[in-house]
Design a protein around this motif. Sequence first.
Motif, PDB file in Angstrom:
ATOM      1  N   SER A  24      -4.829  -6.378  -8.534  1.00 15.66           N
ATOM      2  CA  SER A  24      -3.646  -5.549  -8.308  1.00 15.66           C
ATOM      3  C   SER A  24      -2.791  -6.154  -7.194  1.00 15.66           C
ATOM      4  CB  SER A  24      -4.042  -4.108  -7.957  1.00 15.66           C
ATOM      5  OG  SER A  24      -4.689  -4.065  -6.707  1.00 15.66           O
ATOM      6  N   THR A  25      -1.491  -6.039  -7.372  1.00 19.20           N
ATOM      7  CA  THR A  25      -0.554  -6.563  -6.376  1.00 19.20           C
ATOM      8  C   THR A  25       0.507  -5.513  -6.101  1.00 19.20           C
ATOM      9  OG1 THR A  25       0.810  -7.562  -8.093  1.00 19.20           O
ATOM     10  CG2 THR A  25      -0.883  -8.975  -7.098  1.00 19.20           C
ATOM     11  N   GLY A  26       1.321  -5.804  -5.156  1.00 21.58           N
ATOM     12  CA  GLY A  26       2.414  -4.887  -4.858  1.00 21.58           C
ATOM     13  C   GLY A  26       2.119  -4.037  -3.642  1.00 21.58           C
ATOM     14  N   PRO A  27       2.982  -3.075  -3.379  1.00 20.42           N
ATOM     15  CA  PRO A  27       2.825  -2.263  -2.166  1.00 20.42           C
ATOM     16  C   PRO A  27       1.641  -1.299  -2.247  1.00 20.42           C
ATOM     17  CG  PRO A  27       4.683  -1.492  -3.464  1.00 20.42           C
ATOM     18  CD  PRO A  27       4.178  -2.750  -4.126  1.00 20.42           C
ATOM     19  N   GLN A  28       1.202  -0.946  -3.453  1.00 23.44           N
ATOM     20  CA  GLN A  28       0.098  -0.001  -3.620  1.00 23.44           C
ATOM     21  C   GLN A  28      -1.125  -0.706  -4.205  1.00 23.44           C
ATOM     22  OE1 GLN A  28      -0.079   3.098  -2.639  1.00 23.44           O
ATOM     23  NE2 GLN A  28       2.025   3.258  -1.949  1.00 23.44           N
TER      24      GLN A  28
END
Length: 110
Positions: A24-28
């Motif tokens: 998983s990537t991103g801000p969350q």
Amino acid sequence: GTPNKHGFHLMQAMRFAVEEINNSTGPQLLLPGVKLGYQLYDICSVPASVLATLDLLEQQYQSPSTSGTEGDTDPNYNNSQRAVAVIGPDSSSKTFIPAALLGAYLVPQV
């Protein structure tokens, strides 16, 4: 015996979920700082279930200096990481023996 399509689909769903969580990537981020792993066993019979459970328990209590061949062949394998839980079979009738063995070592089975 005949292949179990239902079991195969469950295995593929678990593999997909673990890969999604780990990548998983991103801000969350789903589990920041945590890397999930898994081992899959075919427990189509009681003897196979017992052997798979004993293999897992052996890995839990094996010292890094006596790691098995898996650590010798897989550069990403880290013997210091231990299972914290076991996802059991999809049939409750096949969970009793592994649960008894795992419970003696305080390894939960879901």
